[in-house]
Structure formats: structure tokens, C-alpha cells
Design an enzyme around this catalytic site. Structure first.
Site, PDB file in Angstrom:
ATOM      1  N   LYS A 135      -5.226  -5.895 -15.028  1.00 17.38           N
ATOM      2  CA  LYS A 135      -5.022  -7.016 -14.533  1.00 17.38           C
ATOM      3  C   LYS A 135      -6.253  -7.937 -15.201  1.00 17.38           C
ATOM      4  CE  LYS A 135      -3.322  -9.016 -10.294  1.00 17.38           C
ATOM      5  NZ  LYS A 135      -2.640  -8.895  -9.263  1.00 17.38           N
TER       6      LYS A 135
ATOM      7  N   GLU B 147       7.256  -3.739   5.264  1.00 18.35           N
ATOM      8  CA  GLU B 147       7.481  -4.627   6.293  1.00 18.35           C
ATOM      9  C   GLU B 147       8.123  -3.865   7.451  1.00 18.35           C
ATOM     10  OE1 GLU B 147       6.349  -7.270   3.160  1.00 18.35           O
ATOM     11  OE2 GLU B 147       7.970  -5.944   3.762  1.00 18.35           O
TER      12      GLU B 147
ATOM     13  N   ARG C 159      12.135  -9.253   6.410  1.00 14.12           N
ATOM     14  CA  ARG C 159      12.459  -7.894   5.969  1.00 14.12           C
ATOM     15  C   ARG C 159      12.600  -6.923   6.781  1.00 14.12           C
ATOM     16  NH1 ARG C 159      11.162  -7.808  -0.024  1.00 14.12           N
ATOM     17  NH2 ARG C 159      10.284  -5.830   0.185  1.00 14.12           N
TER      18      ARG C 159
END
Length: 622
Positions: free
Chosen positions: A286, A369, A397
Site C-alpha cells: 500500500k 457491522e 448494514r
């Protein structure tokens, strides 16, 4: 410059292999320069430059379906559509990236035929791709389907639901797993590493392709091929552990060096040609190629405009998220039952200090979640006080768990609903404009909405002491006016008036106060009411005011169905009160685009100027 001559993926396919590393370097320079001017998501895009170039060498995204699993809840989650957009004819639009009326920060089919599906939340790409693959088969069409998913998204249960079904489906499908931090399939000794290298050599693919083609033309050849494949698989399993993905039914290829374009092209070409579910495991770094992003990818994930020569620094100043985290840490110091829960957004929700101070009471469950809410319910049932800090857009969600696991049992779970209302540049996938409606319809749910930092402090303190489920919703960014402390009221009259009643909650109350001041100069007396508790909603403060003024305007940055305005309108009707005018200013029934919050309020008619126009119309001409 090679990049200047790339106007579509066709141009990428025309390049010589020797030109590909140069293109990748130019793409990185372009990303840093562009994002430094507009802001956006930097580190994850830098890490997937070679992978995106390889994808466009192998696939035809105008016809083949490439499904991104994007979002930015987690540092490991892939968010790489910028490179894809730059290679698909949108490079010259990057000066408008994530701006009002400009280039979107997420894949958008209405923007380009190369964007197969809208993406903004995590873990759904495999499910979507499998649906496309099955549609292709049923319709007798011929195109490839690929899902691009990051290791961070594998903390979400939906990813495994999709993988489980896809692996068993036998549908030709390529899942590209971008692993930029979490080891998915750990190497086991030198033999495993050797076999990985062997499987990824171009000669190995050529041999397998030729071997399979030869047997397919012989009587019983494919039966022999499958028999040999089973033997090879059994031997491989005996030498080193089989990957989770192979157990699910995928042919596993990797791990692949995500910064080696030739190796990526060879692997993806082989995966595309295989007539079965294939998972390509790609390892990337990254922030690759930009030192500040490599050193601190967490700072270079979602960034504001910056000086590329200096890098990105911590953003100064306090916002609602930071204020929440500070107050929760203070409260936890005096109450050992308080715990903090986050779904891969510890820093984004302001919980870094809490995690450092009380690591044993801080729980980051990943992009999950639904699990977070159910786990919080279990903690509450056993006597703890869990505080789940979550963005409004992601909380939706877990709607089923809020009803079944929390509200049904009246459990004391505190929801710190961050980024409520319009959030700005991330656009329709990230605005928090639905929580007012869906939280308010849950039996027993209390919903509080502060308009300032001190009110957030007051409400969080009260939420810890209350019974049952409670949500404290607050916006992104800084406060406006330093409003008076909250003392437990449902609502309060901030400014008295006689011509019209203006009602709102949260930071939008500032727009009403600004409007009321201007209206006063025009000779119109507006009464301003701030609601603190929007569920359960006590309509009487608004109704009592309307009896006096005869007019009502309710201002909200949420969808209309289930809004406070609709509920107040229903209460007026039930009470037999017929105001001379009733104006509900909200987002109606559409999704709001991207832009700065002031731009969006103006465009949607939710700012002080729009309120003034509406009031003048109904008072002076109504």
C-alpha cells in the site's frame, strides 16, 4: 509520456511489454499530483497500479465485467478505481475528482461503460460477480467476469457467503484478491514457496494449456485430465496445507507479486482461460512508489489536498468524531463497564485514544457491522455497556441485528452514529441520510441529535446512564455555533417568533438561526425550535408553536419518508391542527450526489437562503 497517449484500454493493450513499467511509474506520478490538488484516496490506489494495468491488458472491461469491492473502512481494503478511471478515458477529468458535478470517487456505470457496478461498501463484489456470471450463462452470452476484492473486505461475512456459493457454482469466474497487509494463505516452508513459484511461471501455464488442449481432442481425454488433476491435488495437499479457497471449490493461483506486471498478466490470462472459479492471490504494498504513503499508509488513505513534496500531515482542529472519542475515554475512566466497538474504523470514529488508554476494552471487529451489533448485544446482556461507533452509512448494514438482537430484548447498546446527514465528497454511497427513518421505526430505540460539541458531551453522558438501545447521531466535521448545553429536554425554543415556526435538529439548526436573523430584518418573526430527541418524538413543542404562528417549516438532511417533518405533520393532523402552510425541506426520495456540504445544502434547498425564500413565499404571498 506514455500516459498522455492512453485514451482507452485498447491503447494499454497496444503497448510493448517494456513500456509497461514506464506507464506504471507515470501513473503513480499522475496520482500523487492529481490527488494532492483535489484530495481523495491515495495509498490504496498507489499500491494497485501494476495490477490495474495488467487487468486492462487481459480483460476488455467494455464487455467483460469487472466488479470492484471498494470502500474505505479499513486500511487493508482495496480502493483502486482511480487508476482504472485514468486508463478508461477519464484522466483529463481528474481535476474534478469527488467535486460537485465532477468525476466520482467510486465506480459509476452512469459515468463509463467500463464501470460494471456501483461500489461503495465492502465485501459484496464476489456475490455481485457471481450474479453476473450466472446471468451470462442463462442468457447464452460470452464474456469474462472478475471480482476485485481486498484482504480487508474478507473481514466481512458477506464475502464468505459469496465465495462459498461461487466456489460451488462451477461458473467461470475470476476473483482477484489484493492482499496488502493481511496474510491470507501463509507459506509453509521451502516446498510451498517453490510450488508457488513453479505455478506462476509462464512456461507452467503454457504446458498446462497445451496439455489440456491435447487431451480435449482425444477420446476420453478430459476424463484422463480430471483423473490426473485429482491425483496432483491429493499430492499437493499431502505436501502442504490446502488453501481455504481451494476447499471452497476455487482453483487457487498465487501468491503473485502485485508489482510485477508480466507475472500478473500471465497469471490473469491463465485464470481467464480456465473454465471454472479461480482465485488469484496478489500481494501488493500500500502506497507503493510514494515514500510518505509507504511509511504511513493510514495517513494517506483518504486525504485532503496536500503538498506532494512535503507529504500528508495530521489534520488539525477538533471535529465531532474527535470530541466523541475524547468524551468516551473520559467516561470510561470512571466506569469500567464501558467498552468501545468499531468496524475497522477506530481512527475514523475518533477511538484511537480510547484504544490506547483501554486496549482491553476496545474491540475492532473488522468490516462486520452486523457482527458488531450482535456482539454488543451479547456484551450488554451480560452487564457491560458497549458503545458501537459507526458511520451512519455503514450502520444500515446491521438493521436486522438492531431489531432482533438489541431492541427485541431492550438491551442497553449505545450507538455513536458518526457522519450523519450529508458528508460531502464521498457522495451517495456514504451520505448518512437514511438513519433518521430506519432507527426511528425500531421499537424502544431512543435517537438523540446534538447540534454542538457540548450537546454531544451531554448526550453521550446521558446515553451511558439510560436503559435500552440509544443512538446519538452527529455529523462529519466541526460545530457551528457553540449552542447551549442539553438538559434532557425533547426540544427547546431557541428564538421566539409569531409568523412561522422553524424546526430542525443537529447542526442544521444553525441554518435556521441564520435564516431567522435575516427574516427579522425583513419584518418576519420566525420562532426557531431545536429538537434534541427525535425518537421517540414529542410533537407538543412544535404543535404548541404552530398554534401561535399558524405556519411550520421543518429542515432536515435526510430522506422524507420517516422524517421528523412527516411525523410532525401526522401529529398536526391527529391533533386537528391545520396550519396555513406546511413546508417539509428534506432530500425527498432521491440519492444526493457528491460535493462539499455547503454546495449540497444549496443544491438541495437546505441552506439558510433556501429557508428564507420558502418563508418569504408562504408568509408574504401565502
Amino acid at each position: 509520456m506514455i500516459l498522455e497517449h492512453i485514451s482507452s484500454p485498447v491503447d494499454v493493450k497496444k503497448l510493448d511489454r517494456a513500456q509497461l513499467p514506464i506507464l506504471c511509474e507515470e501513473l503513480r506520478q499522475f496520482l500523487v499530483e492529481s490527488v494532492s490538488r483535489t484530495g481523495g484516496h491515495l495509498a490504496s490506489n498507489l499500491g494497485t497500479v501494476e495490477l490495474t494495468v495488467a487487468i486492462h491488458r487481459v480483460f476488455d472491461t467494455a464487455r467483460d465485467r469487472l466488479v470492484f469491492d471498494v470502500g474505505h473502512q479499513c486500511l487493508s481494503l482495496i480502493h483502486q478505481c482511480y487508476v482504472h478511471k485514468a486508463l478508461t478515458g477519464r484522466r483529463e477529468l481528474f481535476s474534478t475528482l469527488r467535486q460537485f458535478g465532477g468525476l466520482g470517487g467510486f465506480p459509476r456505470p452512469d459515468e463509463s461503460i467500463h464501470d460494471a457496478f456501483v461500489a461503495g461498501h465492502a465485501s459484496n463484489s464476489v456475490s455481485v460477480a457471481l450474479g453476473m456470471a450466472r446471468a451470462r450463462t442463462l442468457l447464452g452470452e460470452n464474456y469474462a467476469v472478475a471480482a476485485l476484492i481486498g484482504d480487508g473486505a474478507l473481514t466481512g461475512g458477506l464475502a464468505y457467503e459469496g465465495l462459498n456459493d461461487a466456489g460451488d457454482s462451477r461458473e467461470p469466474l475470476v476473483v482477484i484478491l489484493n492482499d496488502n497487509g493481511m496474510s491470507i494463505d501463509p507459506n509453509v516452508g521451502g516446498i510451498s514457496a517453490h510450488l508457488s513459484r513453479l505455478r506462476l511461471r509462464p512456461g507452467y501455464f503454457a504446458f498446462k494449456r497445451g496439455y489440456r488442449t491435447l487431451l480435449s481432442h482425444l477420446p476420453g481425454g478430459m476424463s484422463l485430465y480430471r483423473f490426473n488433476h485429482r491425483i496432483k491435488t491429493a499430492i499437493k495437499k499431502a505436501i502442504y496445507p490446502c488453501s481455504l479457497f481451494e476447499d471452497m471449490g476455487f482453483t487457487y493461483l498465487g501468491p503473485v507479486d502485485g508489482h510485477n506486471v508480466e507475472q500478473l498478466c500471465s497469471t490473469l490470462s491463465w485464470a481467464k482461460e480456465m473454465d471454472c472459479p479461480v482465485l488469484v492471490h496478489v500481494r501488493t504494498i500500500k502506497g507503493k512508489g510514494y515514500i510518505p504513503a509507504e511509511r504511513k499508509p493510514e495517513l494517506c488513505h483518504g486525504v485532503a489536498p496536500f503538498d506532494p513534496q512535503v507529504g500528508i500531515s495530521e489534520s488539525p482542529g477538533q471535529d465531532f468524531s474527535a470530541r466523541f472519542g475524547h468524551m468516551l475515554t473520559e467516561l470510561a475512566a470512571n466506569n469500567p463497564r464501558i467498552c468501545a466497538v468499531t468496524a475497522a474504523m477506530g481512527e475514523g470514529t475518533g477511538l484511537s485514544a480510547f484504544a490506547h488508554t483501554f486496549p482491553e476494552r476496545f474491540f475492532d471487529v473488522g468490516i462486520a457491522e452486523g457482527h458488531a451489533v450482535s456482539m454488543a448485544a451479547g456484551m450488554a446482556k451480560q452487564g457491560m455497556i458497549p458503545v458501537f461507533a459507526v458511520y451512519s452509512t455503514f450502520l444500515q448494514r446491521s438493521f436486522d441485528m438492531l431489531i432482533h438482537d438489541v431492541a427485541l430484548q431492550k438491551l442497553h447498546v449505545v450507538l455513536a452514529v458518526d457522519r450523519a446527514g450529508l458528508v460531502g465528497a464521498d457522495g451517495p454511497t456514504h451520505h448518512g441520510c437514511e438513519d433518521v427513518a430506519y432507527l426511528s421505526q425500531i421499537p424502544g430505540m431512543t435517537v438523540l441529535s446534538p447540534g454542538s460539541f457540548v450537546q454531544l458531551d451531554n448526550m453521550l453522558q446521558e446515553a451511558i446512564l439510560m436503559d435500552g438501545p440509544i443512538a446519538v447521531r452527529y455529523p462529519r466535521g466541526k460545530e457551528g455555533r457553540a449552542l447551549s448545553p442539553w438538559k434532557g429536554e425533547h426540544a427547546v425554543v431557541l428564538r421566539e417568533g409569531s409568523d412561522i415556526t422553524l424546526v430542525s435538529y443537529g447542526v442544521l439548526i444553525n441554518e435556521l438561526l441564520d435564516a431567522a436573523e435575516t427574516l427579522s430584518a425583513k419584518g418576519i418573526s420566525a420562532e426557531v425550535i431545536q429538537y434534541y430527541r427525535i425518537s421517540p418524538l414529542d410533537p407538543h413543542p412544535a404543535l404548541d408553536s404552530v398554534k401561535k404562528t399558524g405556519r411550520l417549516l421543518v429542515l432536515e438532511d435526510c430522506v422524507e419518508c420517516g422524517s421528523v417533518g412527516q411525523r410532525l405533520a401526522a401529529a398536526l393532523s391527529q391533533a386537528g391542527i391545520a396550519p396555513r402552510s406546511l413546508v417539509l425541506k428534506n432530500l425527498k426520495d432521491h440519492f444526493t450526489t457528491q460535493g462539499t456540504v455547503p454546495q449540497l445544502r444549496k443544491a438541495e434547498g437546505l441552506d439558510a437562503e433556501a429557508v428564507i425564500r420558502s418563508v418569504c413565499e408562504v408568509v408574504c404571498h401565502g
